[in-house]
Enzyme design. Structure first.
Site, mmCIF file in Angstrom:
data_model
loop_
_atom_site.group_PDB
_atom_site.id
_atom_site.type_symbol
_atom_site.label_atom_id
_atom_site.label_comp_id
_atom_site.label_asym_id
_atom_site.label_seq_id
_atom_site.Cartn_x
_atom_site.Cartn_y
_atom_site.Cartn_z
ATOM 1 N N ASP A 238 0.832 -1.201 0.000
ATOM 2 C CA ASP A 238 0.000 0.000 0.000
ATOM 3 C C ASP A 238 0.872 1.258 0.000
ATOM 4 O O ASP A 238 1.963 1.268 0.580
ATOM 5 C CB ASP A 238 -0.900 -0.010 1.240
ATOM 6 C CG ASP A 238 -2.031 0.983 1.146
ATOM 7 O OD1 ASP A 238 -2.342 1.440 0.031
ATOM 8 O OD2 ASP A 238 -2.612 1.311 2.205
ATOM 9 N N THR B 11 -10.591 -6.806 -5.463
ATOM 10 C CA THR B 11 -11.870 -6.694 -6.163
ATOM 11 C C THR B 11 -12.446 -5.288 -6.045
ATOM 12 O O THR B 11 -13.256 -4.879 -6.880
ATOM 13 C CB THR B 11 -12.877 -7.706 -5.590
ATOM 14 O OG1 THR B 11 -12.909 -7.579 -4.151
ATOM 15 C CG2 THR B 11 -12.478 -9.134 -5.944
ATOM 16 N N ASN C 100 -10.547 -2.568 -6.209
ATOM 17 C CA ASN C 100 -9.718 -1.625 -6.969
ATOM 18 C C ASN C 100 -10.307 -1.242 -8.325
ATOM 19 O O ASN C 100 -9.856 -0.283 -8.956
ATOM 20 C CB ASN C 100 -8.305 -2.195 -7.176
ATOM 21 C CG ASN C 100 -7.474 -2.177 -5.915
ATOM 22 O OD1 ASN C 100 -6.555 -2.976 -5.761
ATOM 23 N ND2 ASN C 100 -7.782 -1.273 -4.988
ATOM 24 N N ARG D 85 1.690 -4.856 6.339
ATOM 25 C CA ARG D 85 1.027 -3.815 5.555
ATOM 26 C C ARG D 85 1.847 -2.536 5.637
ATOM 27 O O ARG D 85 2.263 -2.118 6.717
ATOM 28 C CB ARG D 85 -0.395 -3.539 6.041
ATOM 29 C CG ARG D 85 -1.046 -2.432 5.191
ATOM 30 C CD ARG D 85 -2.531 -2.330 5.355
ATOM 31 N NE ARG D 85 -3.072 -1.408 4.347
ATOM 32 C CZ ARG D 85 -4.328 -1.385 3.953
ATOM 33 N NH1 ARG D 85 -5.183 -2.257 4.447
ATOM 34 N NH2 ARG D 85 -4.737 -0.520 3.043
ATOM 35 N N LEU E 162 -6.849 -5.158 7.352
ATOM 36 C CA LEU E 162 -6.533 -6.221 6.402
ATOM 37 C C LEU E 162 -7.134 -5.968 5.019
ATOM 38 O O LEU E 162 -6.699 -6.578 4.040
ATOM 39 C CB LEU E 162 -7.021 -7.569 6.928
ATOM 40 C CG LEU E 162 -6.244 -8.145 8.114
ATOM 41 C CD1 LEU E 162 -6.874 -9.455 8.566
ATOM 42 C CD2 LEU E 162 -4.781 -8.345 7.761
#
Length: 253
Positions: A32, A78, A80, A200, A207
């Protein structure tokens, strides 16, 4: 809660000492911060995605050098698809560029590449890249690298439930036969261990629909570093943090 998670982050240090007998079997990373990385430099968001793609190569090498058996990378969710059309089109071209330049080294290292997610919705050129990559690496016996591409954890669980329900409806199974172990066999990650460590980047602490079944007992590590600035050293610090935790799995030690 936010302060609790931040307190688990280690202070950045130059030297990290890892225990070779306590390495994670499976590391999963939510990559990210590409857009923010680009914005801070006055660049278009796609420049951040391209820089992030280069970081994937570094992290695969680092994990393979350590002997980590499995690495999963959250490449495209999914959700994005909600992004601007031009950005999505660019993201769909990145796998083609990445594997065109990296496939030989992956094969040389013995890496087996897998994909999880609904790849049928991807553009035809991206699907072709997926097919060729699977074909080139399917016989490799080294590290497994899984790309989560058009992936959503909830959708994965729903699909697994449907698969078991179809077996029940056809008489091949009974509802009472369902166990956690059997349910896991219907998931896209069947055959690989659940992640021991989920990392992350970018400072977000969630999550985001990533491996929500598999990560039930994963150790979580959150870094403020944006993905294009991630490094081998930060990976090592995350693993060192993991090695300092006591994993009880609900029991006592």
């Amino acid at each position: 809660m936010r302060n609790f998670f931040r307190s688990r982050r280690r202070t950045e240090r130059a030297e990290v000492s890892l225990l070779q007998d306590n390495l994670p079997r499976h590391i999963a990373i939510i990559m990210d911060g590409n857009g923010r990385w680009a914005r801070r430099r006055g660049l278009p968001r796609v420049a951040g995605h391209h820089a992030g793609m280069k970081k994937v190569r570094e992290v695969i090498r680092a994990c393979d050098d350590l002997g980590i058996p499995c690495l999963t990378l959250y490449a495209f969710s999914t959700e994005n698809w909600k992004r601007p059309e031009g950005e999505v089109e660019f993201l769909m071209r990145l796998p083609e560029e990445f594997f065109r330049t990296e496939i030989d080294e992956l094969v040389e290292r013995g890496v087996q590449v897998r994909f999880i997610g609904d790849t049928s919705r991807l553009p035809s050129h991206t699907q072709e890249t997926v097919r060729k990559t699977l074909e080139r690496t399917e016989g490799n016996q080294g590290m497994t690298v899984i790309f989560a591409l058009n992936y959503g954890g909830r959708a994965e669980v729903v699909n697994a439930a449907k698969a078991f329900a179809e077996e029940v409806a056809s008489g091949l199974a009974s509802p009472g036969a369902l166990t956690e172990e059997r349910f896991a066999s219907y998931l896209a990650t069947d055959g690989v261990p659940d992640p021991d460590l989920v990392i992350r980047t970018s400072g977000e602490i969630r999550l985001s629909n990533f491996l929500i079944w598999q990560a039930a007992y994963a150790e979580l590590y959150f870094s403020d570093v944006l993905w294009p600035d991630f490094s081998r050293e930060i990976l090592h610090r995350a693993i060192e943090d993991y090695q300092g935790r006591m994993r009880r799995f609900g029991g006592l030690k």
